[in-house]
Design a protein around this motif. Structure first.
Motif, short mmCIF file in Angstrom:
data_model
loop_
_atom_site.label_atom_id
_atom_site.label_comp_id
_atom_site.label_asym_id
_atom_site.label_seq_id
_atom_site.Cartn_x
_atom_site.Cartn_y
_atom_site.Cartn_z
N GLN A 35 0.83 -1.21 0.00
CA GLN A 35 0.00 0.00 0.00
C GLN A 35 0.86 1.26 0.00
O GLN A 35 0.56 2.24 -0.72
CB GLN A 35 -0.92 0.00 1.21
N GLN A 36 1.95 1.24 0.77
CA GLN A 36 2.85 2.39 0.81
C GLN A 36 3.49 2.63 -0.55
O GLN A 36 3.62 3.79 -1.00
CB GLN A 36 3.94 2.17 1.86
N ASP A 37 3.88 1.55 -1.23
CA ASP A 37 4.47 1.69 -2.56
C ASP A 37 3.49 2.33 -3.53
O ASP A 37 3.86 3.18 -4.35
CB ASP A 37 4.90 0.32 -3.10
N GLN A 38 2.24 1.93 -3.45
CA GLN A 38 1.21 2.47 -4.33
C GLN A 38 0.99 3.95 -4.05
O GLN A 38 0.89 4.78 -4.97
CB GLN A 38 -0.10 1.69 -4.15
N ILE A 39 0.97 4.31 -2.76
CA ILE A 39 0.78 5.70 -2.38
C ILE A 39 1.98 6.54 -2.81
O ILE A 39 1.83 7.65 -3.34
CB ILE A 39 0.56 5.80 -0.85
N ASN A 40 3.19 6.01 -2.60
CA ASN A 40 4.39 6.74 -3.00
C ASN A 40 4.41 7.02 -4.50
O ASN A 40 4.83 8.09 -4.94
CB ASN A 40 5.64 5.95 -2.61
N ILE A 74 2.05 9.90 -5.23
CA ILE A 74 2.62 11.19 -4.82
C ILE A 74 3.72 11.61 -5.78
O ILE A 74 3.83 12.78 -6.17
CB ILE A 74 3.14 11.10 -3.38
N LYS A 75 4.56 10.65 -6.18
CA LYS A 75 5.65 10.95 -7.11
C LYS A 75 5.11 11.45 -8.44
O LYS A 75 5.72 12.31 -9.10
CB LYS A 75 6.51 9.70 -7.33
N ALA A 76 3.95 10.93 -8.84
CA ALA A 76 3.33 11.34 -10.10
C ALA A 76 2.51 12.62 -9.95
O ALA A 76 1.79 13.01 -10.87
CB ALA A 76 2.45 10.21 -10.63
N LYS A 77 2.62 13.26 -8.79
CA LYS A 77 1.90 14.50 -8.50
C LYS A 77 0.38 14.29 -8.45
O LYS A 77 -0.40 15.20 -8.74
CB LYS A 77 2.22 15.59 -9.54
N HIS A 78 -0.03 13.09 -8.07
CA HIS A 78 -1.44 12.79 -7.88
C HIS A 78 -1.77 12.73 -6.39
O HIS A 78 -0.89 12.48 -5.57
CB HIS A 78 -1.80 11.45 -8.53
N VAL A 79 -3.02 12.95 -6.08
CA VAL A 79 -3.47 12.86 -4.69
C VAL A 79 -3.84 11.41 -4.39
O VAL A 79 -4.69 10.83 -5.09
CB VAL A 79 -4.69 13.76 -4.44
N PRO A 80 -3.21 10.78 -3.41
CA PRO A 80 -3.56 9.38 -3.09
C PRO A 80 -5.02 9.28 -2.67
O PRO A 80 -5.57 10.20 -2.06
CB PRO A 80 -2.62 9.05 -1.92
#
Length: 408
Positions: free
Chosen positions: A167-172, A175-181
């Protein structure tokens, strides 16, 4: 929270019977010995008579001397019958045959990989679902739906560590793609860390929830978790109390009194007085049964603030000559509170260069001085450079949120 935050599992199983596109060969045809039982299997499958259908598939499979095409078609029908009947093990074996075959186009292989993984998940065979989903993701690449199923498969086996990792990898990545999790992803991450009793990482999850979805419940939980961390240094308690005040969580007059007393004990009586004046203005102090005691504390703070103001220059000169950082940090902060912002911040930077005992806490204090001195943009930059566990980094991030996006 867990049940409400999980996305519904997909029940998608692709059609893999006679409609599946394969790589054709000139010799691709079924003998009567194989074709007849497979036709019987197709008819039984349509009638949902799975036992009869599988028996017919087995009859076809027992024919000796089958061609590659016949073996492939039998595997197709076996997968269709097994998947429809919920026989995960048999369907998985049949899918493996089809996926390994050069007859199956790449797109169809990905469909099969997804169907195999989803089927195992829907059958609550999570131990089988995990490797199947991971195999799909490795070949097909990121897929939000399948990543969600992977997280859930780990969680439902009580493998909270791996659930949190995925889940953390997906959220990261978001965020890296400038999207809101997604909010439910962040909630789920917090739940995983709560199950692991990992208060530090649970707090980080609530920091993100407060950042992207600023709700009172998240602030309250976040501050509670920070306060509950037994390893949070006592020196950060005053900062935490200021945060409680700024977010409306600080309620009791005794808590306000404790905050003010900590400011005075920390050598910053003017800051304590400023906070006390705000508490009086909001009605948090001066209107309860302890009003007289509060008035006595205020009188003491006023006196201490005046004494500190009278010795500002001398304190600053003395601090510059001392090798340790704390005097420069305190004297500089007092200059900022007196309106001498540039001089005060410069002295604090000298203190930071003296290698403070708690460097992250010192940077946090410097950022607070910048904020109190009206240099909010500079404070945000300083807070971004605060690291470390057990409070400092989380407090810095929360102050950044309050500066850039005030709590409603």
């Amino acid at each position: 929270m867990v049940a409400s935050s999980l996305l519904a599992a997909s029940s998608f199983v692709p059609v893999i019977g006679s409609s599946l596109v394969t790589v054709a060969h000139a010799e691709d045809q079924l003998s009567a010995k194989v074709g007849k039982p497979l036709q019987d299997a197709q008819t039984a499958l349509g009638a949902k008579n799975y036992a009869k259908a599988m028996s017919a598939v087995n009859t076809a499979d027992a024919v000796p001397g089958k061609t590659d095409y016949e073996k492939y078609t039998i595997a197709q029908m076996r997968a269709a019958v097994a998947a429809s009947s919920g026989d995960v093990a048999a369907a998985s074996k049949a899918y493996d045959v089809l996926i390994a075959s050069p007859r199956t186009p790449a797109a169809a292989k990905q469909q099969m990989l997804m169907a195999n993984a989803t089927m195992a998940y829907n059958a609550k065979d999570y131990a089988q679902a995990v490797p199947a989903i991971e195999r799909y993701l490795k070949i097909a690449g990121p897929n939000p739906q399948m990543q969600t199923l992977l997280v859930q498969s780990y969680y439902l086996q009580q493998d909270y560590k791996n659930a949190a990792r995925v889940q953390q990898d997906q959220i990261n990545a978001e965020i890296k793609a400038k999207h809101v999790p997604a909010e439910n992803q962040l909630q789920f991450l917090a739940t995983c860390y709560h199950q692991m009793k990992d208060s530090a990482n649970e707090t980080h999850a609530y920091v993100l929830l407060a950042k992207y979805y600023s709700k009172p419940d998240y602030w309250a939980m976040l501050i509670h978790n920070l306060a509950a961390d037994p390893q949070m240094p006592d020196a950060l308690t005053f900062n935490l109390e200021r945060l409680r005040m700024a977010t409306g969580v600080l309620k009791e007059p005794s808590d306000y009194m404790d905050m003010v007393e900590r400011a005075v004990q920390g050598g910053l009586p003017q800051l304590g007085l400023n906070l006390m004046n705000q508490a009086y203005a909001s009605g948090a102090l001066g209107k309860d049964a302890g009003a007289a005691r509060e008035a006595r504390l205020k009188a003491m703070v006023v006196k201490r603030a005046a004494e500190t103001k009278a010795s500002l220059t001398a304190d600053a000169e003395a601090a510059r000559k001392l090798p340790n950082a704390a005097p420069s940090l305190t004297a500089g902060y007092n200059l900022v509170l007196d309106g001498q912002v540039d001089a005060g911040l410069a002295l604090m930077r000298e203190g930071l260069a003296k290698k403070p005992v708690a460097p992250e806490g010192a940077k946090l204090q410097y950022g607070m001085a910048q904020m109190d001195g009206g240099r909010e943009d500079d404070a945000i930059k300083t807070f971004a450079d605060v690291h470390g566990d057990h409070g400092a980094q989380d407090l810095a991030q929360l102050w950044t949120l309050l500066i850039s996006k005030p709590s409603k």
